[in-house]
Design a protein around this motif. Sequence first.
Motif, mmCIF file in Angstrom:
data_model
loop_
_atom_site.group_PDB
_atom_site.id
_atom_site.type_symbol
_atom_site.label_atom_id
_atom_site.label_comp_id
_atom_site.label_asym_id
_atom_site.label_seq_id
_atom_site.Cartn_x
_atom_site.Cartn_y
_atom_site.Cartn_z
ATOM 1 N N ALA A 1 -0.610 43.113 34.241
ATOM 2 C CA ALA A 1 -0.608 44.399 34.945
ATOM 3 C C ALA A 1 0.715 44.597 35.684
ATOM 4 C CB ALA A 1 -1.789 44.468 35.915
ATOM 5 N N ALA A 2 1.224 43.526 36.290
ATOM 6 C CA ALA A 2 2.521 43.596 36.972
ATOM 7 C C ALA A 2 3.634 43.894 35.975
ATOM 8 C CB ALA A 2 2.792 42.286 37.707
ATOM 9 N N PHE A 3 3.544 43.288 34.794
ATOM 10 C CA PHE A 3 4.544 43.514 33.748
ATOM 11 C C PHE A 3 4.500 44.963 33.270
ATOM 12 C CE2 PHE A 3 5.902 42.398 29.171
ATOM 13 C CZ PHE A 3 7.248 42.504 29.487
ATOM 14 N N LEU A 4 3.302 45.516 33.146
ATOM 15 C CA LEU A 4 3.163 46.915 32.745
ATOM 16 C C LEU A 4 3.793 47.844 33.785
ATOM 17 C CD1 LEU A 4 -0.506 46.857 31.401
ATOM 18 C CD2 LEU A 4 1.553 47.256 30.039
ATOM 19 N N LYS A 5 3.607 47.526 35.054
ATOM 20 C CA LYS A 5 4.206 48.340 36.111
ATOM 21 C C LYS A 5 5.728 48.245 36.062
ATOM 22 C CE LYS A 5 0.273 48.077 39.292
ATOM 23 N NZ LYS A 5 -0.235 47.529 40.595
ATOM 24 N N LEU A 6 6.218 47.052 35.784
ATOM 25 C CA LEU A 6 7.665 46.864 35.656
ATOM 26 C C LEU A 6 8.212 47.690 34.508
ATOM 27 C CD1 LEU A 6 10.096 45.275 36.780
ATOM 28 C CD2 LEU A 6 9.563 43.465 35.149
ATOM 29 N N ARG A 7 7.419 47.831 33.450
ATOM 30 C CA ARG A 7 7.804 48.658 32.304
ATOM 31 C C ARG A 7 7.494 50.133 32.543
ATOM 32 N NH1 ARG A 7 4.170 45.120 28.501
ATOM 33 N NH2 ARG A 7 4.187 46.964 27.175
ATOM 34 N N ARG A 8 6.912 50.427 33.702
ATOM 35 C CA ARG A 8 6.553 51.788 34.092
ATOM 36 C C ARG A 8 5.584 52.435 33.118
ATOM 37 N NH1 ARG A 8 11.869 54.393 37.106
ATOM 38 N NH2 ARG A 8 12.140 52.669 38.558
ATOM 39 N N VAL A 9 4.586 51.651 32.710
ATOM 40 C CA VAL A 9 3.507 52.167 31.863
ATOM 41 C C VAL A 9 2.446 52.753 32.780
ATOM 42 C CG1 VAL A 9 1.705 51.572 30.212
ATOM 43 C CG2 VAL A 9 3.951 50.460 30.068
ATOM 44 N N GLY A 10 2.103 54.012 32.571
ATOM 45 C CA GLY A 10 1.142 54.678 33.442
ATOM 46 C C GLY A 10 -0.299 54.337 33.118
ATOM 47 N N GLY A 11 -1.220 54.892 33.900
ATOM 48 C CA GLY A 11 -2.649 54.686 33.670
ATOM 49 C C GLY A 11 -3.199 53.501 34.436
ATOM 50 N N ASN A 12 -4.425 53.112 34.081
ATOM 51 C CA ASN A 12 -5.117 52.002 34.736
ATOM 52 C C ASN A 12 -4.465 50.692 34.293
ATOM 53 O OD1 ASN A 12 -6.969 49.861 35.302
ATOM 54 N ND2 ASN A 12 -8.606 51.388 35.537
ATOM 55 N N GLN B 1 -6.916 47.769 33.160
ATOM 56 C CA GLN B 1 -7.547 47.992 31.864
ATOM 57 C C GLN B 1 -6.526 47.863 30.741
ATOM 58 O OE1 GLN B 1 -10.910 48.434 31.099
ATOM 59 N NE2 GLN B 1 -10.018 48.042 29.089
ATOM 60 N N LYS B 2 -5.359 48.437 30.948
ATOM 61 C CA LYS B 2 -4.333 48.359 29.907
ATOM 62 C C LYS B 2 -3.841 46.929 29.724
ATOM 63 C CE LYS B 2 -2.700 53.087 29.723
ATOM 64 N NZ LYS B 2 -1.537 53.966 29.564
ATOM 65 N N ALA B 3 -3.765 46.186 30.831
ATOM 66 C CA ALA B 3 -3.355 44.780 30.735
ATOM 67 C C ALA B 3 -4.385 43.980 29.959
ATOM 68 C CB ALA B 3 -3.181 44.200 32.142
ATOM 69 N N THR B 4 -5.658 44.256 30.219
ATOM 70 C CA THR B 4 -6.731 43.556 29.509
ATOM 71 C C THR B 4 -6.676 43.848 28.013
ATOM 72 O OG1 THR B 4 -8.161 43.690 31.472
ATOM 73 C CG2 THR B 4 -9.235 43.246 29.357
ATOM 74 N N ASP B 5 -6.532 45.116 27.673
ATOM 75 C CA ASP B 5 -6.467 45.507 26.257
ATOM 76 C C ASP B 5 -5.254 44.874 25.575
ATOM 77 O OD1 ASP B 5 -8.733 47.023 26.630
ATOM 78 O OD2 ASP B 5 -7.631 48.915 26.899
ATOM 79 N N GLU B 6 -4.117 44.862 26.258
ATOM 80 C CA GLU B 6 -2.901 44.311 25.672
ATOM 81 C C GLU B 6 -3.036 42.816 25.439
ATOM 82 O OE1 GLU B 6 1.111 46.024 26.527
ATOM 83 O OE2 GLU B 6 1.433 44.074 27.497
ATOM 84 N N LEU B 7 -3.678 42.112 26.382
ATOM 85 C CA LEU B 7 -3.859 40.669 26.247
ATOM 86 C C LEU B 7 -4.848 40.324 25.133
ATOM 87 C CD1 LEU B 7 -3.865 39.607 30.001
ATOM 88 C CD2 LEU B 7 -2.192 38.925 28.257
ATOM 89 N N ILE B 8 -5.868 41.147 24.947
ATOM 90 C CA ILE B 8 -6.800 40.928 23.833
ATOM 91 C C ILE B 8 -6.042 41.062 22.507
ATOM 92 C CG2 ILE B 8 -8.774 41.893 22.582
ATOM 93 C CD1 ILE B 8 -9.969 42.643 25.326
ATOM 94 N N ASP B 9 -5.270 42.137 22.393
ATOM 95 C CA ASP B 9 -4.472 42.331 21.171
ATOM 96 C C ASP B 9 -3.518 41.162 20.970
ATOM 97 O OD1 ASP B 9 -5.758 44.716 20.849
ATOM 98 O OD2 ASP B 9 -4.048 45.976 21.436
ATOM 99 N N GLU B 10 -2.911 40.716 22.048
ATOM 100 C CA GLU B 10 -1.926 39.637 21.962
ATOM 101 C C GLU B 10 -2.573 38.327 21.524
ATOM 102 O OE1 GLU B 10 0.836 37.773 25.312
ATOM 103 O OE2 GLU B 10 1.398 39.830 24.790
ATOM 104 N N GLU B 11 -3.772 38.067 22.006
ATOM 105 C CA GLU B 11 -4.461 36.836 21.611
ATOM 106 C C GLU B 11 -4.813 36.872 20.128
ATOM 107 O OE1 GLU B 11 -5.769 33.260 21.341
ATOM 108 O OE2 GLU B 11 -4.904 33.976 23.217
#
Length: 314
Positions: free
Chosen positions: A55-66, A69-79
Amino acid sequence: MTVRDFINHTAVALALVAASATMVATTGAPAQAASEVSIVVNNQPITTYQIRQRAAFLKLRRVGGNATQKATDELIDEELKKQEIRRRGINIPDAAVEEAFGKFAADNKMNQTQLSEVLTRAGFSASAFKDYIRVQMGWGQAIQSKLRTSDKLSEQEVVQRMLAQGGKKPTTTEYTLQQVIFVVPDGQRKSLLGKRTSEANSMRSRFRSCESTYDVAKSLRDVTVRDLGRVAQPELPPRWKDDIINTSVGRTTPVKETDRGVEFIAVCNSRNISDDIAAAMVFQSRDLEKLGEGGEPDAAFLKELKSKARIVRR
């Protein structure tokens, strides 16, 4: 996926790292809160700490939204990507990851230590970012591997493609290659890497032909020479492809650090080939390039993996 491809693919994501450095410079590194398993993907856990980091990485990339939730979805895809990379036996060398990390730092006018500090202060970490790099590079190779095995052109399709361009067979370059490895044992990497790199560059400067490589190597310690034979341009190893294409016959590529030590490739010979096999390789290579330009060539494959996965949310 090559280092260059990875950097191009993710450049937008980290284009604001340098600006973020100022934003986070006055904040201390976040305290690590307790972590527990939040998601299990095919028996592999994803923890709440990993989700907070992402989630911190997403904020650093300035990705909007929740962000959570977006961090969770991204980590599932990544796994799922990690598991497919392992299943296909794809290995991204540490040296390639370090090269990409260093390129990001340089592109943002920082050294690697400064980039590490920026990531840490933002709530991410250098090691987590390197893991992210490794997955992205490995996933690119997994996509190409799948496409090459599942989407091979039939003889009839090749003929139809050639007829569509006036019956002319496409040509490609076939290289005769030789690999020279200056071995560096893992336990001596820090102390020997610089010396071995100098030795490799010295050998490159004296290189005259592939026929003489073995004789030169005999006078050097822990140097391995491998004849790679003939390799068509579409089948060149991604990490070496650009260097080989830009190297003249009788010359060598620049030295690269690898998991084995330091290496370079000698271009012994090259020739244009234009047969049915070459035509199939060229057409398929063009198809892969078009998919890469499309932005999300992996979406269908990832959806397929997700449909077969066992994902448990706790």
